[in-house]
Design a protein around this motif. Structure first.
Motif, PDB file in Angstrom:
ATOM      1  N   GLY A 131     139.250  28.506 -44.549  1.00  0.00           N
ATOM      2  CA  GLY A 131     139.020  27.088 -44.296  1.00  0.00           C
ATOM      3  C   GLY A 131     137.650  26.640 -44.747  1.00  0.00           C
ATOM      4  N   LEU A 132     136.640  27.471 -44.475  1.00  0.00           N
ATOM      5  CA  LEU A 132     135.278  27.118 -44.885  1.00  0.00           C
ATOM      6  C   LEU A 132     135.120  27.155 -46.400  1.00  0.00           C
ATOM      7  N   LEU A 133     135.841  28.063 -47.055  1.00  0.00           N
ATOM      8  CA  LEU A 133     135.796  28.104 -48.517  1.00  0.00           C
ATOM      9  C   LEU A 133     136.356  26.812 -49.101  1.00  0.00           C
ATOM     10  N   GLY A 134     137.473  26.364 -48.565  1.00  0.00           N
ATOM     11  CA  GLY A 134     138.035  25.107 -49.030  1.00  0.00           C
ATOM     12  C   GLY A 134     137.094  23.944 -48.785  1.00  0.00           C
ATOM     13  N   LEU A 135     136.480  23.918 -47.610  1.00  0.00           N
ATOM     14  CA  LEU A 135     135.540  22.846 -47.282  1.00  0.00           C
ATOM     15  C   LEU A 135     134.314  22.904 -48.188  1.00  0.00           C
ATOM     16  N   THR A 136     133.869  24.108 -48.515  1.00  0.00           N
ATOM     17  CA  THR A 136     132.712  24.281 -49.394  1.00  0.00           C
ATOM     18  C   THR A 136     132.995  23.766 -50.794  1.00  0.00           C
ATOM     19  N   LEU A 137     134.183  24.057 -51.305  1.00  0.00           N
ATOM     20  CA  LEU A 137     134.526  23.605 -52.657  1.00  0.00           C
ATOM     21  C   LEU A 137     134.579  22.088 -52.742  1.00  0.00           C
ATOM     22  N   VAL A 138     135.163  21.455 -51.743  1.00  0.00           N
ATOM     23  CA  VAL A 138     135.233  19.992 -51.739  1.00  0.00           C
ATOM     24  C   VAL A 138     133.830  19.402 -51.603  1.00  0.00           C
ATOM     25  N   ALA A 139     133.031  19.947 -50.679  1.00  0.00           N
ATOM     26  CA  ALA A 139     131.666  19.448 -50.495  1.00  0.00           C
ATOM     27  C   ALA A 139     130.837  19.635 -51.761  1.00  0.00           C
ATOM     28  N   GLY A 140     131.007  20.794 -52.427  1.00  0.00           N
ATOM     29  CA  GLY A 140     130.266  21.044 -53.655  1.00  0.00           C
ATOM     30  C   GLY A 140     130.591  20.044 -54.746  1.00  0.00           C
ATOM     31  N   ALA A 141     131.869  19.643 -54.838  1.00  0.00           N
ATOM     32  CA  ALA A 141     132.264  18.667 -55.848  1.00  0.00           C
ATOM     33  C   ALA A 141     131.594  17.322 -55.595  1.00  0.00           C
ATOM     34  N   TYR A 142     131.519  16.918 -54.338  1.00  0.00           N
ATOM     35  CA  TYR A 142     130.876  15.636 -54.023  1.00  0.00           C
ATOM     36  C   TYR A 142     129.362  15.729 -54.210  1.00  0.00           C
ATOM     37  N   MET A 143     128.770  16.823 -53.774  1.00  0.00           N
ATOM     38  CA  MET A 143     127.317  16.950 -53.898  1.00  0.00           C
ATOM     39  C   MET A 143     126.878  17.075 -55.351  1.00  0.00           C
ATOM     40  N   ALA A 144     127.762  17.603 -56.210  1.00  0.00           N
ATOM     41  CA  ALA A 144     127.412  17.736 -57.620  1.00  0.00           C
ATOM     42  C   ALA A 144     127.109  16.371 -58.235  1.00  0.00           C
ATOM     43  N   LEU A 196     130.312  16.440 -43.162  1.00  0.00           N
ATOM     44  CA  LEU A 196     130.827  17.802 -43.008  1.00  0.00           C
ATOM     45  C   LEU A 196     130.993  18.169 -41.544  1.00  0.00           C
ATOM     46  N   ILE A 197     130.095  17.680 -40.685  1.00  0.00           N
ATOM     47  CA  ILE A 197     130.236  17.944 -39.255  1.00  0.00           C
ATOM     48  C   ILE A 197     131.600  17.463 -38.773  1.00  0.00           C
ATOM     49  N   LYS A 198     131.975  16.272 -39.211  1.00  0.00           N
ATOM     50  CA  LYS A 198     133.272  15.731 -38.789  1.00  0.00           C
ATOM     51  C   LYS A 198     134.432  16.424 -39.501  1.00  0.00           C
ATOM     52  N   ASP A 199     134.221  16.859 -40.740  1.00  0.00           N
ATOM     53  CA  ASP A 199     135.297  17.523 -41.471  1.00  0.00           C
ATOM     54  C   ASP A 199     135.619  18.900 -40.917  1.00  0.00           C
ATOM     55  N   THR A 200     134.685  19.529 -40.198  1.00  0.00           N
ATOM     56  CA  THR A 200     135.008  20.821 -39.583  1.00  0.00           C
ATOM     57  C   THR A 200     136.143  20.684 -38.568  1.00  0.00           C
ATOM     58  N   ALA A 201     136.414  19.451 -38.107  1.00  0.00           N
ATOM     59  CA  ALA A 201     137.537  19.228 -37.195  1.00  0.00           C
ATOM     60  C   ALA A 201     138.863  19.626 -37.837  1.00  0.00           C
ATOM     61  N   LEU A 202     138.917  19.625 -39.180  1.00  0.00           N
ATOM     62  CA  LEU A 202     140.149  19.977 -39.877  1.00  0.00           C
ATOM     63  C   LEU A 202     140.502  21.448 -39.702  1.00  0.00           C
ATOM     64  N   LEU A 203     139.546  22.259 -39.285  1.00  0.00           N
ATOM     65  CA  LEU A 203     139.818  23.687 -39.108  1.00  0.00           C
ATOM     66  C   LEU A 203     140.861  23.951 -38.024  1.00  0.00           C
ATOM     67  N   PHE A 204     141.092  22.980 -37.146  1.00  0.00           N
ATOM     68  CA  PHE A 204     142.019  23.234 -36.046  1.00  0.00           C
ATOM     69  C   PHE A 204     143.440  23.477 -36.549  1.00  0.00           C
ATOM     70  N   VAL A 205     143.778  23.006 -37.751  1.00  0.00           N
ATOM     71  CA  VAL A 205     145.152  23.148 -38.237  1.00  0.00           C
ATOM     72  C   VAL A 205     145.452  24.560 -38.727  1.00  0.00           C
ATOM     73  N   ILE A 206     144.434  25.384 -38.980  1.00  0.00           N
ATOM     74  CA  ILE A 206     144.701  26.712 -39.525  1.00  0.00           C
ATOM     75  C   ILE A 206     144.749  27.777 -38.441  1.00  0.00           C
ATOM     76  N   GLY A 207     144.450  27.405 -37.202  1.00  0.00           N
ATOM     77  CA  GLY A 207     144.528  28.363 -36.100  1.00  0.00           C
ATOM     78  C   GLY A 207     143.267  29.195 -35.974  1.00  0.00           C
ATOM     79  N   LEU A 208     142.631  29.118 -34.819  1.00  0.00           N
ATOM     80  CA  LEU A 208     141.382  29.837 -34.584  1.00  0.00           C
ATOM     81  C   LEU A 208     141.471  30.614 -33.279  1.00  0.00           C
ATOM     82  N   MET A 209     140.804  31.755 -33.254  1.00  0.00           N
ATOM     83  CA  MET A 209     140.691  32.486 -31.997  1.00  0.00           C
ATOM     84  C   MET A 209     139.757  31.731 -31.058  1.00  0.00           C
ATOM     85  N   VAL A 210     139.799  32.092 -29.781  1.00  0.00           N
ATOM     86  CA  VAL A 210     139.011  31.355 -28.788  1.00  0.00           C
ATOM     87  C   VAL A 210     137.538  31.341 -29.149  1.00  0.00           C
ATOM     88  N   SER A 211     137.002  32.479 -29.572  1.00  0.00           N
ATOM     89  CA  SER A 211     135.573  32.557 -29.882  1.00  0.00           C
ATOM     90  C   SER A 211     135.209  31.829 -31.169  1.00  0.00           C
TER      91      SER A 211
END
Length: 264
Positions: A131-144, A196-211
């Motif tokens: 999930g973070l890799l996907g978020l990084t690629l999108v963020a990198g495209a915008y920051m470029a 990006l702080i708000k986009d991390t909310a998208l991580l909930f769809v991929i399933g995360l452990m409690v920690s």
């Protein structure tokens, strides 16, 4: 009737309309029911610490990782797009347009589920890393694009002066152009960090452990189980923590923009 009088009457009418709307909302809303669903004090007392030390900390950590990776990628893409070598420009432009044109959620799901199914490879860190890799690629495209604009905003005389002193193109870019470009784009980059702080909310769809849960995942889980089950109090708590993180940063962005405007 004078223009100033008309303006005062118009403003007064708008205030009256607004007051009537507020009064209607106050009367129409069942406030005890709202409080019982969104503001259960007993639930807040039970879960606020976990939201702070797990949800908020993970949200900031994930944001920092995606931002740092996106910034490095953005610098590389910006330089490639400005390269005199045509194939580099084409590759950078294709990458930027592709990932800017896709929703971040689609990219995150592709790396979390699509790529492992197709190739058997899962990025380091499991589903969170994917999930973070996907978020990084999108963020990198915008920051470029932001960084490219910042580099082009640096006066050309700076590069010419550096070359006249015998500096090669690499040192000119890394020690003269890029530092000035970063100063120019600090406000939009800070704004990208907030997004990006708000986009991390998208991580909930991929399933995360409690920690591994960030604020949105904790809020969603809290509404279905635990002391907050059947209420939206955990959602309110997550919103509070998001605002506590983002509002100071948005004020920093406004201050930086005002400062740059004064300097110009």
């Amino acid at each position: 009737m004078k223009r100033s009088t008309k303006r005062r009457l118009t403003h007064g009418a708008l205030y009256v309309v607004l007051a009537l709307l507020v009064l209607w909302a106050w009367i129409a809303v069942d406030w005890p029911a709202v409080a019982n669903s969104f503001l259960r004090v007993d639930v807040i007392r039970e879960v606020w610490w976990d939201f702070l030390v797990i949800g908020a900390v993970n949200t900031i950590k994930y944001t920092a990782i995606a931002f740092a990776g996106g910034l490095v990628l953005g610098v590389l893409l910006a330089l490639m797009k400005m390269s005199p070598v045509g194939i580099y420009r084409w590759l950078a432009t294709s990458f930027i347009e592709f990932f800017r044109g896709l929703p971040a959620l689609i990219v995150m799901l592709a790396f979390a589920f699509g790529v492992p199914i197709a190739t058997g490879w899962l990025p380091p860190g499991g589903t969170v890393g994917a999930g973070l890799l996907g978020l990084t690629l999108v963020a990198g495209a915008y920051m470029a694009e932001t960084l490219r604009a910042g580099i082009q905003a640096v006066p050309k005389g700076q590069a010419e002066a550096a070359r006249s002193l015998g500096m090669n193109p690499f040192w000119t870019m890394s020690t003269v152009i890029l530092p000035q470009a970063f100063r120019i784009v600090i406000p939009p980059l800070t704004n990208e960090f907030v997004l990006l702080i708000k986009d991390t909310a998208l991580l909930f769809v991929i399933g995360l452990m409690v920690s591994q849960r960030e604020l949105t995942t904790m809020a969603q889980a809290g509404m279905s189980s635990g002391p907050g089950a059947g209420t939206a109090t955990t959602l309110t708590l997550a919103a509070f923590f998001y605002l506590a993180i983002t509002l100071p940063l948005t004020r920093v962005v406004a201050w930086l923009e005002a400062r740059q405007a004064r300097s110009r």
